[in-house]
Write an enzyme that holds these catalytic residues in place. Structure first.
Site, PDB file in Angstrom:
ATOM      1  N   GLY A   1      18.443  33.897 -23.735  1.00 21.03           N
ATOM      2  CA  GLY A   1      19.529  33.939 -22.760  1.00 21.03           C
ATOM      3  C   GLY A   1      19.512  35.209 -21.934  1.00 21.03           C
ATOM      4  O   GLY A   1      19.803  35.199 -20.732  1.00 21.03           O
TER       5      GLY A   1
ATOM      6  N   SER B   1      33.747  36.367 -19.006  1.00 20.78           N
ATOM      7  CA  SER B   1      33.415  35.867 -20.341  1.00 20.78           C
ATOM      8  C   SER B   1      34.629  35.714 -21.242  1.00 20.78           C
ATOM      9  O   SER B   1      35.556  36.533 -21.205  1.00 20.78           O
ATOM     10  CB  SER B   1      32.430  36.826 -21.019  1.00 20.78           C
TER      11      SER B   1
ATOM     12  N   HIS C   1      26.104  40.223 -24.288  1.00 19.62           N
ATOM     13  CA  HIS C   1      26.038  40.971 -23.018  1.00 19.62           C
ATOM     14  C   HIS C   1      25.718  42.452 -23.245  1.00 19.62           C
ATOM     15  O   HIS C   1      24.937  43.041 -22.486  1.00 19.62           O
ATOM     16  CB  HIS C   1      27.350  40.824 -22.255  1.00 19.62           C
TER      17      HIS C   1
END
Length: 469
Positions: free
Chosen positions: A295, A320, A406
């Site tokens: 990802g 998010s 992230h």
């Protein structure tokens, strides 16, 4: 090998694969083997065991080997959940490597002499440590949709492996194979559009969406509008199956809530006028590839693609969810400040603080009560900031899986947004709060290094301000 969001769609696909593999099995297919009972009771297991042994037989060449694998795979597809667990346990227990052979090969390597002798000994050791079950699994690589079959088989295996070391060992073997086959260098990036993608492929995106469920075809069409982008990774052996996909909105200024981004009546922006690309959903489409990470590569490649297409883009960030936030609150010791406790006392009715807070946040009523919403807003935002920056796993990474993703990729926690997801799920899982993670090309590497080596979460001044209460 089903999917909870659309079981009918996936059952139809399994039936089609069974029919195709029955044809491929040819002379290896017989009605007796096909008549296995779905739960695979003890009296049916010897036939399956023999099928597994036959897959190791090198006689007959590649065509015969493929036919045997197709027959074994077709038998697996006909089993129910109970039968598949029995099948996987047989594969794990009966076809592990031989400890004695490995020990002998290791001794031979240690006592070998000369370059050629050591080369032969190393080869023998590598053969010994490759278990027969790995050789069986490799047979499926040559079958049409065989790689997809193994990905789905691992999806069946993963929950079983969590509670059984024997099956966990099989999962290690299968994960090792898939990790090698799904190296990011082998993957193909595609942009998905409403006009060029097939209906069958678009249906898969609807079924696989894991963050913000697609409500209808019109909803999906809006997500593929002029100022929206879908990007997905595909594997050459699974050309019609997305592995992971990223949903992007091209906007002016950083987006602060998902309602506006998904508004079906909002006018589309001319993409050339956008200054910000917001990644508002990333979905792993294949549960069998959990733990095999690509990802992060997808985001970085998409950033490069968008920067080349739209030079006016200056900001790349996510919007998010915090999927583990309220669960963490229920299980933690409620790290509230004394001043926050005083503010909450009039609302508690004498109940223990943690119990009361956990109870009211499980529904949506608290948000509809103006007094409670005003009182809870600064408290929950501070707790969310604490959760994302201070709550850690045993390995030092962030407890929240989205935050960990992230931050590991070098993003900075930029902002927390109140009332950012007012869906029932958004309120029930993370009190409607969403986070922006900023991808600054100049600082991605240093942010990644700080997080990976020291567990440091890079955050903005605004987020750090929330921590002070």
């Amino acid at each position: 090998m089903t999917h909870e969001s659309n079981p009918g769609f996936f059952k139809k696909r399994v039936r089609g694969l069974q029919q195709r593999w029955q044809f491929l099995a040819g002379s290896e297919y017989d009605e007796t083997a096909a008549a296995l009972r779905p739960e695979l009771p003890p009296e049916d297991r010897p036939r399956v065991l023999e099928r597994m042994r036959q897959c190791l037989d090198a006689r007959g060449g590649e065509i015969q080997a493929r036919s045997r694998a197709a027959a074994l795979g077709e038998a697996y597809l006909a089993l129910n959940t109970e039968g598949r667990e029995v099948f996987l346990r047989m594969l794990a227990q009966e076809f592990d490597f031989n400890d004695g052979e490995v020990a002998e090969a290791l001794d031979a390597l240690n006592s070998s002499h000369g370059p050629e002798g050591r080369r032969e000994a190393r080869r023998a050791l590598m053969d010994a440590v490759e278990s027969p079950r790995v050789r069986i699994l490799k047979r499926f690589n040559a079958l049409p949709q065989g790689v997809k079959f193994l990905v789905d088989l691992r999806a069946d295996l993963i929950p079983l492996a969590r509670k059984d070391p024997v099956l966990a060992s099989l999962d290690d073997d299968l994960k090792g194979l898939l990790t090698a086959w799904f190296d990011p260098g082998f993957l193909q990036l595609r942009r998905i559009s409403w006009d060029t993608a097939s209906g069958a492929l678009l249906e898969k995106f609807m079924a696989y969406e894991a963050v913000h469920p697609v409500e209808s075809w019109e909803d999906l069409k809006g997500r593929l509008d002029l100022d929206r982008r879908y990007f997905a990774y595909f594997h050459p052996r699974m050309p019609d199956e997305p592995l992971v996909f990223l949903e992007v909105a091209l906007v002016e200024r950083l987006a602060t809530n998902i309602q506006d981004l998904l508004d079906p009546f909002a006018a589309a922006l001319n993409p050339s006028e956008a200054d910000t690309a917001v990644f508002y959903a990333i979905s792993n489409a294949q549960r069998g590839l959990v733990g095999i990470s690509f990802g992060g590569f997808l985001i970085k490649q998409v950033v490069d693609e968008l920067a080349q297409e739209f030079p006016g883009l200056r900001t790349f960030a996510s919007l998010s969810p915090l999927p583990g936030f309220l669960q963490w609150m229920k299980e933690s010791e409620c790290p509230l400040l004394p001043s926050e406790v005083e503010k909450l006392k009039p609302l508690m009715g004498g109940r223990p603080l943690c119990d009361w807070l956990a109870d009211i946040l499980t529904g949506v009523e608290w948000f509809q009560d103006n007094e409670r919403e005003r009182t809870l807003r600064p408290i929950l935002l501070r707790l969310a900031a604490h959760y994302l920056t201070k709550a850690k796993r045993s390995d030092g990474g962030a407890v929240d899986p989205v935050a960990n993703f992230h931050l590991r990729n070098g993003a900075r926690l930029e902002r927390l947004n109140w009332a950012a997801d007012l869906s029932e799920r958004g309120l029930a899982q993370y009190a409607g709060i969403m986070a922006n993670y900023l991808y600054d090309a100049r600082k991605i590497e240093s942010n990644h290094e700080a997080y990976q080596t020291r567990g440091r979460v890079m955050s903005s001044k605004a987020v750090r301000g929330l921590l002070k209460g």
